[in-house]
Design a protein around this motif. Sequence first.
Motif, short mmCIF file in Angstrom:
data_model
loop_
_atom_site.label_atom_id
_atom_site.label_comp_id
_atom_site.label_asym_id
_atom_site.label_seq_id
_atom_site.Cartn_x
_atom_site.Cartn_y
_atom_site.Cartn_z
N SER A 196 0.85 -1.18 0.00
CA SER A 196 0.00 0.00 0.00
C SER A 196 0.89 1.24 0.00
O SER A 196 1.90 1.27 0.69
N PRO A 197 0.51 2.26 -0.78
CA PRO A 197 1.32 3.48 -0.81
C PRO A 197 1.35 4.19 0.53
O PRO A 197 2.17 5.06 0.76
N VAL A 198 0.45 3.80 1.42
CA VAL A 198 0.37 4.41 2.74
C VAL A 198 1.68 4.25 3.51
O VAL A 198 2.05 5.09 4.33
N PRO A 219 5.61 6.80 2.95
CA PRO A 219 6.21 7.88 3.76
C PRO A 219 6.83 7.39 5.06
O PRO A 219 7.80 7.97 5.55
N LEU A 233 -3.83 15.91 13.97
CA LEU A 233 -4.04 15.59 12.56
C LEU A 233 -3.31 14.31 12.16
O LEU A 233 -3.89 13.44 11.50
N VAL A 234 -2.05 14.20 12.56
CA VAL A 234 -1.30 12.98 12.23
C VAL A 234 -1.93 11.77 12.94
O VAL A 234 -2.02 10.68 12.38
N LYS A 257 -5.05 11.40 13.51
CA LYS A 257 -6.24 11.09 12.73
C LYS A 257 -5.86 10.31 11.45
O LYS A 257 -6.53 9.35 11.08
N ILE A 258 -4.77 10.74 10.83
CA ILE A 258 -4.30 10.06 9.62
C ILE A 258 -3.85 8.64 9.97
O ILE A 258 -4.10 7.70 9.21
N GLY A 309 -6.73 6.38 9.97
CA GLY A 309 -7.10 5.98 8.62
C GLY A 309 -6.15 4.93 8.08
O GLY A 309 -6.56 3.90 7.54
N ALA A 310 -4.85 5.18 8.30
CA ALA A 310 -3.82 4.28 7.76
C ALA A 310 -3.93 2.87 8.32
O ALA A 310 -3.53 1.89 7.68
N TYR A 355 -6.28 1.01 8.46
CA TYR A 355 -7.03 0.12 7.58
C TYR A 355 -6.15 -0.52 6.52
O TYR A 355 -6.55 -1.48 5.87
N ALA A 356 -4.97 0.03 6.31
CA ALA A 356 -4.06 -0.54 5.32
C ALA A 356 -3.18 -1.62 5.94
O ALA A 356 -2.41 -2.28 5.23
N VAL A 399 4.63 16.63 16.07
CA VAL A 399 4.61 16.99 14.64
C VAL A 399 3.17 16.88 14.13
O VAL A 399 2.35 16.21 14.72
#
Lengths: 209, 209
Positions: free
Chosen positions: B39-41, B44, B143-144, B146-147, B150-151, B153-154, B209
């Motif tokens: 996954s591209p997730v 980074p 925010l991170v 929260k991301i 989401g991530a 799920y990958a 961060v």
Amino acid sequence: MALLAEHLLKPLPADKQIETGPFLDAVAHLPPFFDCFGSPVFTPIKADISGNIKTIRAVYDKNPTKFRTLQNILEVEKEMYGPEWPKVGATLALMWLKRGLRFVQVLLQSICDGERDESRPNLIRVNVTKAYEMALKKYHGWLVQKIFQGALYAAPYKSDFLKALSKGQDVPEDQCLEKVRLFLVNFTATIDIIYEMYTKMNAELNYKV
Amino acid sequence: MALLAEHLLKPLPADKQIETGPFLDAVAHLPPFFDCFGSPVFTPIKADISGNIKTIRAVYDKNPTKFRTLQNILEVEKEMYGPEWPKVGATLALMWLKRGLRFVQVLLQSICDGERDESRPNLIRVNVTKAYEMALKKYHGWLVQKIFQGALYAAPYKSDFLKALSKGQDVPEDQCLEKVRLFLVNFTATIDIIYEMYTKMNAELNYKV
Ligand SMILES: CCCCCCCCCCCCC/C=C/[C@@H](O)[C@H](CO[C@@H]1O[C@H](CO)[C@H](O)[C@H](OS(=O)(=O)O)[C@H]1O)NC(=O)CCCCCCCCCCC
Ligand SMILES: CCCCCCCCCCCCC/C=C/[C@@H](O)[C@H](CO[C@@H]1O[C@H](CO)[C@H](O)[C@H](OS(=O)(=O)O)[C@H]1O)NC(=O)CCCCCCCCCCC
């Protein structure tokens, strides 16, 4: 104002061929913008776009004559890679890069056109969302789309965004937008031609990440 | 099984000093794991950890004698950078790297300990969440965080994850976990010492961060 208007793309010549070298030099000024926004959320986006530029540059540097125009890259690589093409080499990198550039173009255009959320006029979420829908959404699976929605909250205020475009100087908004409009002329024309080229060459892919 | 158990970290010597060179060689095998998840997730995340390793390696390579141990790095850089330290150089890179390593360690340990969501035993979300809470959450803004949610799920299925740890071979689960436990012995001890060193040297920072 500098940043954008100092690095205008060249006007398209009559034969509509885009020279690889000057094109790469001009777009190389875009990724550093993402640093201005002060959130780690933009690091992977910056890295992806910079990676595309690097990939294309590496191919170009191998033989600047053979890869003189973007059209040359697609033709030579098509020949070179056979059935692997177009999901390979600088052809793949430019396929994604043009989407990132389209994103930037639609975002800037939408701001210049005064499109905004009247109840929160200093936010650029409507503009970012429009740009995302037009340039990228269909190439992203549900998970990356969801992450985008989260990342949207890291988008800078319009005033800070325009300030970043002006190299941190406090330039009146309308003056800044005037320069952006100037930048958009050749930028938009160039992106349009690249899209056209991918269609004509049958090089566009629709897979999702 | 290969991947992990072939690259055990060295046991700690009596003086508990970690040699920089062998440490970097061993942890350099971790980032490629993120590719297995398809996954591209994870791109980074892999890039961030690889970046830390690269930063430390660059400092080490300048003078392998002076920077022979991780402790040497902190001492020399503290002297070298003055008030800028510790948010600088290899000290900063190792500060973040140890958090990524702690994340990996807690994740593997939790799986080995059989911690799982009984209603979805082939998911590793509970393990990933535990690792995130123990290693990273407090250093991430909302925010991170929260991301991350989401991530999540990958995250791969447990069976695919263990298969990736086994270099794609279909090894029985308990055999795989046995090797992971073996790997964890020196890995955990090494990370613990690094954390201790940051506390003792007053080099730990709590910014988000
Ligand atoms: C601890 C918590 C951890 C959580 C971590 C979660 C991280 C989630 C990261 C999401 C992905 C980040 C964006 C990158 C997406 C990329 O996956 C895609 C495809 O990227 C392409 O893939 C190709 C192979 O298929 C080649 O490798 C290309 O590379 S090649 O050069 O090798 O050929 C490469 O560009 N690029 C894209 O979608 C392009 C993205 C352009 C972005 C434009 C601006 C958007 C701005 C949005 C502002 C709100
Ligand atoms: C089109 C849509 C686009 C949407 C794009 C959204 C992208 C969102 C990306 C979220 C961030 C990705 C993770 C990276 C976070 C990083 O910001 C942090 C701090 O990173 C550190 O920062 C320092 C300066 O402060 C130095 O630069 C360090 O660098 S230095 O070497 O220069 O000193 C650097 O590591 N590292 C971290 O938090 C470490 C992360 C380790 C991750 C461990 C595994 C987690 C696995 C989770 C699995 C579910």
